[in-house]
Design a protein around this motif. Sequence first.
Motif, PDB file in Angstrom:
ATOM      1  N   ASN A 199      54.850  36.333  -2.542  1.00  0.00           N
ATOM      2  CA  ASN A 199      54.630  38.221  -2.627  1.00  0.00           C
ATOM      3  C   ASN A 199      52.839  38.160  -3.042  1.00  0.00           C
ATOM      4  OD1 ASN A 199      54.593  40.772  -1.937  1.00  0.00           O
ATOM      5  ND2 ASN A 199      55.649  41.547  -3.252  1.00  0.00           N
ATOM      6  N   VAL A 200      52.750  37.932  -4.470  1.00  0.00           N
ATOM      7  CA  VAL A 200      50.636  37.620  -4.129  1.00  0.00           C
ATOM      8  C   VAL A 200      50.175  36.648  -3.668  1.00  0.00           C
ATOM      9  CG1 VAL A 200      49.540  37.227  -6.383  1.00  0.00           C
ATOM     10  CG2 VAL A 200      52.115  38.018  -6.848  1.00  0.00           C
ATOM     11  N   ALA A 201      51.176  35.793  -2.963  1.00  0.00           N
ATOM     12  CA  ALA A 201      49.855  34.719  -2.033  1.00  0.00           C
ATOM     13  C   ALA A 201      49.556  35.770  -1.068  1.00  0.00           C
ATOM     14  CB  ALA A 201      50.557  33.765  -1.753  1.00  0.00           C
ATOM     15  N   VAL A 202      50.914  36.288  -0.330  1.00  0.00           N
ATOM     16  CA  VAL A 202      50.251  37.277   0.893  1.00  0.00           C
ATOM     17  C   VAL A 202      49.262  38.155   0.630  1.00  0.00           C
ATOM     18  CG1 VAL A 202      51.523  38.609   2.104  1.00  0.00           C
ATOM     19  CG2 VAL A 202      52.480  36.515   1.489  1.00  0.00           C
ATOM     20  N   ILE A 203      49.296  38.998  -0.290  1.00  0.00           N
ATOM     21  CA  ILE A 203      48.497  39.633  -0.866  1.00  0.00           C
ATOM     22  C   ILE A 203      47.530  39.438  -0.754  1.00  0.00           C
ATOM     23  CG2 ILE A 203      47.604  41.985  -2.293  1.00  0.00           C
ATOM     24  CD1 ILE A 203      51.007  42.253  -3.072  1.00  0.00           C
ATOM     25  N   ILE A 204      47.302  37.903  -1.643  1.00  0.00           N
ATOM     26  CA  ILE A 204      45.816  37.704  -1.117  1.00  0.00           C
ATOM     27  C   ILE A 204      45.404  37.056  -0.836  1.00  0.00           C
ATOM     28  CG2 ILE A 204      44.645  35.815  -2.332  1.00  0.00           C
ATOM     29  CD1 ILE A 204      46.548  36.496  -5.214  1.00  0.00           C
ATOM     30  N   PHE A 205      46.121  36.932   0.597  1.00  0.00           N
ATOM     31  CA  PHE A 205      45.783  36.765   1.592  1.00  0.00           C
ATOM     32  C   PHE A 205      44.584  37.441   2.736  1.00  0.00           C
ATOM     33  CE2 PHE A 205      46.633  35.446   6.272  1.00  0.00           C
ATOM     34  CZ  PHE A 205      45.932  34.843   7.113  1.00  0.00           C
ATOM     35  N   VAL A 206      45.757  39.036   2.964  1.00  0.00           N
ATOM     36  CA  VAL A 206      45.585  39.850   3.407  1.00  0.00           C
ATOM     37  C   VAL A 206      44.675  40.618   2.788  1.00  0.00           C
ATOM     38  CG1 VAL A 206      46.243  41.983   3.459  1.00  0.00           C
ATOM     39  CG2 VAL A 206      47.923  40.358   4.238  1.00  0.00           C
ATOM     40  N   LEU A 207      43.660  40.978   1.746  1.00  0.00           N
ATOM     41  CA  LEU A 207      42.846  40.570   0.970  1.00  0.00           C
ATOM     42  C   LEU A 207      41.898  39.615   0.985  1.00  0.00           C
ATOM     43  CD1 LEU A 207      43.784  41.508  -3.150  1.00  0.00           C
ATOM     44  CD2 LEU A 207      43.593  43.158  -0.786  1.00  0.00           C
ATOM     45  N   ILE A 208      41.476  39.059   1.689  1.00  0.00           N
ATOM     46  CA  ILE A 208      40.384  37.586   1.949  1.00  0.00           C
ATOM     47  C   ILE A 208      39.866  37.653   3.216  1.00  0.00           C
ATOM     48  CG2 ILE A 208      39.593  35.897   2.159  1.00  0.00           C
ATOM     49  CD1 ILE A 208      41.194  34.596  -0.139  1.00  0.00           C
ATOM     50  N   GLY A 209      41.008  38.496   3.994  1.00  0.00           N
ATOM     51  CA  GLY A 209      41.011  38.079   5.453  1.00  0.00           C
ATOM     52  C   GLY A 209      40.656  39.909   5.750  1.00  0.00           C
ATOM     53  N   GLY A 210      41.094  41.238   5.278  1.00  0.00           N
ATOM     54  CA  GLY A 210      40.919  42.020   5.211  1.00  0.00           C
ATOM     55  C   GLY A 210      39.267  42.419   4.698  1.00  0.00           C
ATOM     56  N   ALA A 211      38.844  41.707   4.058  1.00  0.00           N
ATOM     57  CA  ALA A 211      37.670  41.483   3.314  1.00  0.00           C
ATOM     58  C   ALA A 211      36.482  41.496   4.281  1.00  0.00           C
ATOM     59  CB  ALA A 211      36.811  40.624   2.303  1.00  0.00           C
ATOM     60  N   PHE A 212      36.386  40.547   5.403  1.00  0.00           N
ATOM     61  CA  PHE A 212      35.753  40.490   6.591  1.00  0.00           C
ATOM     62  C   PHE A 212      35.738  41.740   7.639  1.00  0.00           C
ATOM     63  CE2 PHE A 212      36.851  36.619   5.717  1.00  0.00           C
ATOM     64  CZ  PHE A 212      35.660  36.058   4.728  1.00  0.00           C
ATOM     65  N   HIS A 213      37.180  43.270   7.452  1.00  0.00           N
ATOM     66  CA  HIS A 213      36.224  43.894   8.469  1.00  0.00           C
ATOM     67  C   HIS A 213      36.758  45.472   7.744  1.00  0.00           C
ATOM     68  CE1 HIS A 213      38.013  41.812  11.211  1.00  0.00           C
ATOM     69  NE2 HIS A 213      38.979  41.384  10.895  1.00  0.00           N
TER      70      HIS A 213
END
Length: 330
Positions: free
Chosen positions: A191-205
């Motif tokens: 769950n935490v890994a998915v959230i970190i992935f979303v945060l990193i991916g969303g940071a570019f937008h």
Amino acid sequence: MSQLVKRLTRKKYIDMTASSNLKRCLGTLDLTALGVGATLGVGTYVLAGAISKYQSGPAVCLSMAIAAFASIFAGLCYAEFGTRVPKAGSAYVYGYVCVGELVAFILGWSMILSYGIGASSVAKSYSGYVDAMVHGKMSEAFKDILPMGDVPFLADYVDWFAFGITMGVSIILCMGMRESTKFNTVLTLLNVAVIIFVLIGGAFHVSGNNWSIEKNELNGTCDNSAGDHGAGDNSDNGTKCLEYQAACLCQMCREDEEDACHGKPDSFNWCGDGGFFPFGVDGIVSGAATAFYGFVGFDVIATMGEEVINPQRAMPIAIILSLSIIFLAY
């Protein structure tokens, strides 16, 4: 009458020297993962977006901070009780020992209701996401199998997928504390890994322009000749104004935003006044009250008092760590 009062207010005596049938096998890391796993979910996947959209806007981070601050004090209270009465039962046992049987009865059923609502809401959310991935075919099938009809306060159909998730988790819990804790730790890390992935991916937008939208833009009345917010030329600025107008004015979005526009005139702008605080201080406080629901669940740590190796040390640390991780994730 006096006998009834005595029975309702009688307190439970706990022999702290008596041995327990439960095995003490949980450490600080296990409790922290358990608290994060029981809490992290609904706030990230459901509440954060809803609070940002309807109550706080970009100031949702402040609403989450206020809710986390209040939760930490509640967590410290649980930690104090947990170290003084390291027995299974959480608030039920604490109420029974400190106040009386009637309060313990109320607290016990309140906890059952709270855990039931929390588990069902998260399971329903997961079901909704899976249904969206298959373009609504799952919900259509459930409606054909067992429709609920047009009943107020009930869903249109029985969600068998959410029911299956709940039953599956219940079966895992029945396998034993050590096995269920390991399973919970794996899911929490995922769950935490998915959230970190979303945060990193969303940071570019990320667009800082969304924090400084003017009220006239939301109403669709901005002047095309006015300066833009770095979004393009004047034509693009005018296009954005029209998009904001279509999304925010009840006259144009009443069907899509029934709750926000219910009982409001066509000229009402449900998006607020723009800027970082579109709904003002009231919106931040209202969002914090709603966000507090996203921190409910850490008290599950207090229910494990009899299964913790060193409850006086592990429980306070685990509660504070889990709340800190949850706040950072939100």
